[in-house]
Scaffold this active site. Structure first.
Site, short mmCIF file in Angstrom:
data_model
loop_
_atom_site.label_atom_id
_atom_site.label_comp_id
_atom_site.label_asym_id
_atom_site.label_seq_id
_atom_site.Cartn_x
_atom_site.Cartn_y
_atom_site.Cartn_z
CG HIS A 111 1.50 -0.90 0.61
ND1 HIS A 111 1.09 -0.39 -0.60
CD2 HIS A 111 2.65 -0.22 0.92
CE1 HIS A 111 1.93 0.55 -1.01
NE2 HIS A 111 2.89 0.66 -0.11
CB CYS A 122 0.79 -1.05 -3.90
SG CYS A 122 -0.40 -2.25 -3.27
CD GLU A 149 5.55 3.43 -0.62
OE1 GLU A 149 4.82 2.51 -0.21
OE2 GLU A 149 5.94 4.36 0.11
#
Length: 261
Positions: free
Chosen positions: A226, A180, A238
């Site tokens: 994240h 990520c 993402e």
């Protein structure tokens, strides 16, 4: 075994046959500049806005044409690869081994052909998923407004969207695999902006932004572990987790947002 092998290899090859060649896509022509000297301000602004929209449409046409051309090349390559494997099987079908060594060698070649054909089909499917992801990104860009093409945020958003379909790999920083934080770091690097490597550092990059003021290019943190990138209209791009690919998702309601400086 020979008939079954030929049937399996032939069905794999048939996946890539029977497709007509697509004519080249006609891209939007470049219009000559419009003279607006001496005209009312509202008219000049409208002309400028329409010119930008036409330019954006032309860029989409050019990218779409390139994606379709690559898809055709992918199909032709898979057709040739699976045809070669099938031809080799037909050639072997004419031979009759007359000793155990020759029989074992024939079985080895059959097994190798099945593995090769399977690999060709899987590779073609991966390429098709990649092309489909690029088309989805292109459709999103055409339907929704993204920041001006020369802004750093716009460059980062376009870079991130160009990676749709790439697999998530923990610790990967691109250009073909990402985690990520690796995705947003790579995307902003394409815009000449340095971001820290890990999510835990990136959450301190830039300045905080309220969710109501989020803009494309902002870093979105559902939690400290994240990070996503806002792309507008309540959506983010993402690299979500292991086993998934870079994708477009809906932005959560309880998030922290940072805008790279």
């Amino acid at each position: 075994m020979t008939a079954l092998e030929l049937d399996v290899l032939g069905r794999a090859h048939a996946l890539f046959t029977g497709h007509r060649e697509m004519p080249p896509l006609e891209t939007t022509s470049v219009l000559p500049p419009v003279r607006t000297e001496g005209l009312p301000t509202a008219y000049r602004q409208a002309a400028s806005r329409h010119g930008e929209e036409l330019g954006a449409a032309r860029r989409v046409d050019v990218e779409l044409s390139a994606i379709l051309a690559r898809a055709q090349r992918d199909q032709h390559e898979a057709q040739q690869q699976t045809r070669a494997v099938l031809d080799a099987a037909h050639a072997d079908a004419e031979s009759t081994p007359d000793n155990p060594v020759a029989q074992r060698e024939l079985m080895r070649r059959r097994a190798a052909r099945l593995r090769a054909q399977h690999a060709h089909v899987l590779a073609a499917r991966r390429r098709a998923r990649r092309r489909a992801a690029l088309l989805r990104a292109l459709r999103y860009r055409r339907r929704h407004r993204i920041p001006a093409p020369n802004s750093r945020a716009a460059l980062a958003v376009r870079a991130a969207l160009s990676r749709l379909g790439c697999p998530y790999v923990w610790g990967a920083t691109g250009p073909g695999r990402f985690d990520c934080s690796g995705l947003v770091q790579w995307a902003y690097a394409q815009a000449g902006v340095h971001l820290d490597r890990t999510t835990y550092d990136q959450i301190n990059d830039g300045v905080p932004v309220a969710r109501s003021a989020v803009q494309p290019g902002d870093l979105v943190f559902p939690h400290a572990g994240h990070v996503q990138m806002a792309i507008g209209n309540g959506m983010v791009v993402e690299a979500p987790h292991a086993g998934a690919n870079v994708q477009i998702s809906r932005m959560g309601s309880n998030v922290a947002i940072r805008r790279p400086a």
